[in-house]
Scaffold this active site. Structure first.
Site, PDB file in Angstrom:
ATOM      1  N   TYR A  73       0.833  -1.210   0.000  1.00 39.59           N
ATOM      2  CA  TYR A  73       0.000   0.000   0.000  1.00 39.59           C
ATOM      3  C   TYR A  73       0.870   1.265   0.000  1.00 39.59           C
ATOM      4  O   TYR A  73       1.881   1.341   0.711  1.00 39.59           O
ATOM      5  CB  TYR A  73      -0.923   0.033   1.215  1.00 39.59           C
TER       6      TYR A  73
HETATM    7  N1  LIG Z   1      -7.260  -8.090   0.263  1.00 37.63           N
HETATM    8  C1  LIG Z   1      -7.406  -7.331  -0.779  1.00 37.63           C
HETATM    9  O1  LIG Z   1      -6.998  -7.688  -1.892  1.00 37.63           O
HETATM   10  C2  LIG Z   1      -8.094  -6.010  -0.616  1.00 37.63           C
HETATM   11  C3  LIG Z   1      -8.575  -5.326  -1.745  1.00 37.63           C
HETATM   12  C4  LIG Z   1      -9.237  -4.108  -1.554  1.00 37.63           C
HETATM   13  C5  LIG Z   1      -9.412  -3.604  -0.274  1.00 37.63           C
HETATM   14  N2  LIG Z   1      -8.905  -4.267   0.799  1.00 37.63           N
HETATM   15  C6  LIG Z   1      -9.039  -3.717   2.175  1.00 37.63           C
HETATM   16  O2  LIG Z   1     -10.397  -3.389   2.412  1.00 37.63           O
HETATM   17  C7  LIG Z   1     -10.481  -2.026   2.821  1.00 37.63           C
HETATM   18  C8  LIG Z   1     -11.825  -1.431   2.438  1.00 37.63           C
HETATM   19  O3  LIG Z   1     -12.054  -1.524   1.060  1.00 37.63           O
HETATM   20  P1  LIG Z   1     -11.907  -0.285   0.074  1.00 37.63           P
HETATM   21  O4  LIG Z   1     -11.187   0.804   0.753  1.00 37.63           O
HETATM   22  O5  LIG Z   1     -11.369  -0.859  -1.178  1.00 37.63           O
HETATM   23  O6  LIG Z   1     -13.403   0.134  -0.280  1.00 37.63           O
HETATM   24  P2  LIG Z   1     -14.713   0.481   0.557  1.00 37.63           P
HETATM   25  O7  LIG Z   1     -14.484   0.261   1.976  1.00 37.63           O
HETATM   26  O8  LIG Z   1     -15.816  -0.242  -0.112  1.00 37.63           O
HETATM   27  O9  LIG Z   1     -14.885   2.042   0.221  1.00 37.63           O
HETATM   28  C9  LIG Z   1     -14.071   2.967   0.882  1.00 37.63           C
HETATM   29  C10 LIG Z   1     -14.234   4.346   0.286  1.00 37.63           C
HETATM   30  O10 LIG Z   1     -15.591   4.759   0.280  1.00 37.63           O
HETATM   31  C11 LIG Z   1     -15.677   6.141   0.643  1.00 37.63           C
HETATM   32  N3  LIG Z   1     -16.375   6.167   1.940  1.00 37.63           N
HETATM   33  C12 LIG Z   1     -16.141   5.417   3.041  1.00 37.63           C
HETATM   34  N4  LIG Z   1     -17.025   5.663   4.019  1.00 37.63           N
HETATM   35  C13 LIG Z   1     -17.847   6.600   3.541  1.00 37.63           C
HETATM   36  C14 LIG Z   1     -18.981   7.273   4.084  1.00 37.63           C
HETATM   37  N5  LIG Z   1     -19.434   6.985   5.290  1.00 37.63           N
HETATM   38  N6  LIG Z   1     -19.601   8.203   3.306  1.00 37.63           N
HETATM   39  C15 LIG Z   1     -19.168   8.474   2.073  1.00 37.63           C
HETATM   40  N7  LIG Z   1     -18.102   7.876   1.506  1.00 37.63           N
HETATM   41  C16 LIG Z   1     -17.436   6.946   2.231  1.00 37.63           C
HETATM   42  C17 LIG Z   1     -14.249   6.655   0.739  1.00 37.63           C
HETATM   43  O11 LIG Z   1     -13.761   7.047  -0.547  1.00 37.63           O
HETATM   44  P3  LIG Z   1     -14.207   8.413  -1.309  1.00 37.63           P
HETATM   45  O12 LIG Z   1     -14.485   9.451  -0.271  1.00 37.63           O
HETATM   46  O13 LIG Z   1     -13.061   8.727  -2.196  1.00 37.63           O
HETATM   47  O14 LIG Z   1     -15.420   8.023  -2.089  1.00 37.63           O
HETATM   48  C18 LIG Z   1     -13.512   5.399   1.116  1.00 37.63           C
HETATM   49  O15 LIG Z   1     -12.150   5.430   0.857  1.00 37.63           O
HETATM   50  C19 LIG Z   1      -9.265  -1.380   2.151  1.00 37.63           C
HETATM   51  O16 LIG Z   1      -8.957  -0.117   2.726  1.00 37.63           O
HETATM   52  C20 LIG Z   1      -8.230  -2.441   2.384  1.00 37.63           C
HETATM   53  O17 LIG Z   1      -7.735  -2.386   3.706  1.00 37.63           O
HETATM   54  C21 LIG Z   1      -8.283  -5.473   0.656  1.00 37.63           C
END
Ligand SMILES: NC(=O)c1ccc[n+]([C@@H]2O[C@H](COP(=O)([O-])OP(=O)(O)OC[C@H]3O[C@@H](n4cnc5c(N)ncnc54)[C@H](OP(=O)(O)O)[C@@H]3O)[C@@H](O)[C@H]2O)c1
Length: 342
Positions: A73
């Site tokens: 990351y």
């Molecule tokens: N193992 C893997 O391969 C893998 C892959 C992907 C992710 N992950 C892990 O999973 C975690 C979460 O997934 P993700 O970050 O991909 O996506 P997510 O949790 O589905 O979406 C996160 C994004 O949504 C927006 N957001 C979050 N809460 C909000 C709210 N209450 N109101 C409005 N917008 C909001 C923010 O971006 P904006 O404000 O820019 O919209 C935020 O960065 C990652 O951080 C990582 O640690 C793991």
């Protein structure tokens, strides 16, 4: 199995479940940190660090004590930034639940990591940035393109526990067939698998539903973590193809997906209204109701605070069934991780 109900000032309650195998507390929800240090996809810049520390503090105080990061990351010169920030925030945090903190990192199965020693060195690199590693996870399975590669890496993961460098191990992007094979190997090494994380949300139910991954995890005593539980932000209801889209690749993806998502957003919105919750809170609570631990990413205190409103209550079976029904009827859903194995 130990259960702990933490009551916090603002009325949010967090339940901790002690895993039967290791003394690692896993809360009902965690926090993802992929965006912390990622300019390319998430628009990070260093001026956000003060607020990210507040996100961290707010989550831990509310009982959201699991933080997910990865040694891959951080984009460009910011590689490792997510782990560094998390390490600093954890060191400086002196409030409630500090003793329950679980820093979970994912060690990448890079093509040049071929030996168990390379995995141990990767773990040591993460410890240098994080201060400690509670949960060391293999970031992805190499089963789809180099199935032989991951066995040495998995041995290295066990070595981290044997050498006292990590408290437990987890996997990421493994399907049920591969998980069973790995589970057998870990049993031989006497190292339990604490967690498995896969993409899971109302926009992405493969491999949990289609391949029966949750049942496999339950059978093997592994907790299932739901990553991207807000569909990268789509399940917050804040994006609209006519008015607002995020920059870059996410914008292109959202432009394609959003027009077909209205029935689901409407259903989430209707339940949110009845429950006096927000769309994001209902989407996260759906993951919890399915028995998984969502780890939503948060870039601001406002987002973290909203996401914390997803815990301390539960959708009923009828609401879950209605969401399942509407989600199953969508034409297009989230793209799958290319490393996800069967
Ligand atoms: N193992 C893997 O391969 C893998 C892959 C992907 C992710 N992950 C892990 O999973 C975690 C979460 O997934 P993700 O970050 O991909 O996506 P997510 O949790 O589905 O979406 C996160 C994004 O949504 C927006 N957001 C979050 N809460 C909000 C709210 N209450 N109101 C409005 N917008 C909001 C923010 O971006 P904006 O404000 O820019 O919209 C935020 O960065 C990652 O951080 C990582 O640690 C793991």
């Amino acid at each position: 199995m130990l259960q702990y109900m933490g009551q916090i000032n603002d009325g949010i309650s967090a339940q901790f479940v002690m895993t039967p195998t290791l003394a690692i507390d896993l809360p009902v929800m965690g926090c993802g940190t992929w965006a912390w240090g990622n300019r390319l996809l998430w628009g990070y810049d260093e001026t956000m660090d003060g607020e990210l520390q507040q996100v961290f503090n707010r989550c831990v105080a509310a009982g959201v004590t699991l933080f997910d990061t990865g040694d891959s990351y951080g984009t460009g010169r910011l590689n490792g930034r997510s782990e560094q920030l998390l390490g600093r925030f954890a060191r400086e945090y002196k409030g409630a639940n500090a003793d329950r903190l679980c820093l979970a990192t994912k060690l990448a199965a890079y093509p040049w990591r071929l030996t168990r020693g390379s995995m141990v060195r990767a773990g040591q690199g993460s410890i240098a940035r994080l201060g400690r590693v509670d949960l060391a996870q293999l970031h992805w399975s190499t089963a789809n393109y180099a199935p032989w590669q991951e066995w040495a890496l998995l041995d290295g993961l066990c070595d981290l526990v044997d050498r006292g460098l990590a408290r437990g191990v987890g996997l990421s992007n493994f399907g049920p067939d591969r998980l069973r094979q790995v589970h057998r190997k870990f049993q031989e090494r006497g190292v339990p698998i604490t967690t498995l994380q896969v993409q899971y949300s109302l926009l992405s139910t493969y491999p949990v539903t289609e391949l029966g991954l949750k049942e496999t995890c339950d059978e093997l005593g592994i907790r299932l973590i739901a990553y991207s539980p807000l569909g990268l932000g789509l399940l917050t209801g804040k994006y609209d193809p006519q008015k607002s889209l995020p920059k870059g690749i996410r914008g292109l993806l959202f432009r394609q997906l959003l027009p077909g998502l209205q029935p689901l957003l409407d259903c989430l919105g209707a339940i949110a209204q009845v429950r006096s919750k927000t769309i994001a809170q209902v989407a996260l609570n759906w993951c919890i109701a399915k028995g998984t631990i969502p780890i939503p990413g948060a870039k601001s205190v406002a987002q973290a605070a909203e996401n914390l409103g997803a815990i301390g209550w539960l959708l009923d079976a009828g609401e879950v069934a209605e969401l399942d029904r509407v989600a199953a009827g969508l034409d297009r859903v989230m793209v799958q991780n290319i490393f996800q194995s069967r």
